[in-house]
Scaffold this active site. Structure first.
Site, PDB file in Angstrom:
ATOM      1  N   LYS A   1     -19.390  18.122   2.805  1.00 21.25           N
ATOM      2  CA  LYS A   1     -18.470  18.365   3.911  1.00 21.25           C
ATOM      3  C   LYS A   1     -18.327  17.104   4.756  1.00 21.25           C
ATOM      4  CE  LYS A   1     -15.813  20.549   6.752  1.00 21.25           C
ATOM      5  NZ  LYS A   1     -14.450  20.877   6.339  1.00 21.25           N
TER       6      LYS A   1
ATOM      7  N   SER B   1       0.837  -1.193   0.000  1.00 21.37           N
ATOM      8  CA  SER B   1       0.000   0.000   0.000  1.00 21.37           C
ATOM      9  C   SER B   1       0.879   1.253   0.000  1.00 21.37           C
ATOM     10  CB  SER B   1      -0.954  -0.033   1.200  1.00 21.37           C
ATOM     11  OG  SER B   1      -1.965   0.936   1.074  1.00 21.37           O
TER      12      SER B   1
END
Length: 354
Positions: free
Chosen positions: A232, A180
């Site tokens: 948001k 990763s």
């Protein structure tokens, strides 16, 4: 047998009390550490060639007889004398001391946690090396990381890009894992060397979080979330996650994955990105077959071999530790040792039962 059982229980209680005391002291030390500003650090530089030579001398003193040792020392002195004579002649002719200056390898380390916490130390070490490294030199990064936060590993990768931008060869050695975010860093290398059973890949993005909304409703607890801006906040741990919010969150993950794939493809163009960007991991040899790495081997072999034709230096940037930090580290080690003793005593107590 009952005596031993009672004694074991008493010992467990004593160890428990000691652990509790150490935890309190450790907490106090940690609070003190948080309240201070970061102190300046310093570089720790060691020449690996000298360390290997010292080990060789120690083994030679035990293994070889005195006549063989004298012969070797005589030959070394002869070679050194010849080198000095050649350097003097070149200096007299107005030339450099050596016709072929030895290459230098600078060895850095990065042991990554989920936050890539070592990135600040890596940044300082790279900055120091880049002030002195030449084009013909090489920087070797011993990298171990299973990945973590995207932005943190993005910054760590940017630090390695500074090396490439300077035209200095970058080699990454992976002995255990570069997955990763760890592979996000590794793929910037000109050459990646992986141990046979090192884990490589995991080119994917993951996010998971629990949702307690039903539990809160069951206990008549309302959760209110106020935002300005449609996106948001998408999914939350305590509120009801709508299908639209989940779709937006998934889209964000896909966008991040696309950027990750572009990053790998840019620095490893030979890789079949669609075949490897599945989030899967491979052992070293399998990763070599998929062109995720360039060679199979350990960092030890690579550096020891390099010592034959280059000067190899390990470079670490370390923060100066205050008395409180040293106390905190001592407390932490004490807690770890106490925990090990506690588990050992409990294990022995179990073995004596019956």
């Amino acid at each position: 047998m009952e005596f031993f059982a009672d004694y074991g229980l008493f010992l467990l209680k004593a160890v428990t009390i000691m652990v509790a005391i150490l935890v309190v002291i450790g907490g106090i030390a940690s609070l003190t550490m948080r309240n201070r500003s970061d102190s300046e650090g310093e570089l720790d530089i060691k020449k690996l060639n000298d360390e290997l030579e010292d080990h060789q001398h120690q083994l030679r003193a035990v293994v070889c007889d005195k006549d063989a040792q004298k012969q070797l020392e005589k030959q070394q002195k002869k070679d050194e004398k010849a080198r000095r004579k050649a350097d003097k002649k070149r200096a007299k002719d107005g030339l450099e001391p050596s016709a072929d200056p030895r290459k230098r390898l600078y060895v850095l380390d990065f042991d990554g946690d989920i936050r890539a916490s070592d990135v600040e130390l890596l940044r300082e070490a790279i900055s120091a090396v880049l002030t002195f490294a030449r084009k013909e030199d090489e920087i070797v990064l011993r990298l171990e990381s299973g990945g973590g936060m995207v932005h943190s590993y993005g910054l760590a990768s940017s630090q390695l890009k500074r090396i490439r931008d300077r035209g200095i060869q970058l080699t990454v050695c992976v002995d255990e894992v570069a997955a990763s975010g760890g592979y996000m860093m590794a793929c910037l290398a000109d050459k990646i060397i992986a141990a046979p059973f090192a884990l490589i890949g995991s080119i994917g993005v993951m996010a998971q979080l629990p949702n307690f909304n039903r539990l809160l409703k069951k206990h008549d607890v309302d959760f209110e979330l106020f935002t300005a801006g449609e996106y948001k906040r998408t999914v939350t741990m305590f509120g009801h996650n709508t299908i639209k919010a989940k779709e937006k969150f998934q889209l964000d993950l896909e966008d991040t994955h696309a950027l990750f794939k572009q990053h790998v493809q840019h620095y490893r163009p030979r890789v079949d990105i669609e075949a490897v960007a599945t989030g899967d991991v491979w052992y070293g040899q399998q990763a070599l077959d998929r062109k995720l790495v360039d060679e199979i081997g350990t960092s030890d072999d690579y550096l020891i071999n390099a010592c034959e034709h280059a000067d190899v230096y390990t470079v670490k940037y370390e923060q100066r530790k205050t008395l409180q930090e040293k106390l905190g580290m001592a407390v932490q080690q004490g807690i770890e040792r106490a925990a090990v003793r506690l588990m050992t005593v409990a294990n022995r107590q179990t073995q004596t039962k019956g």
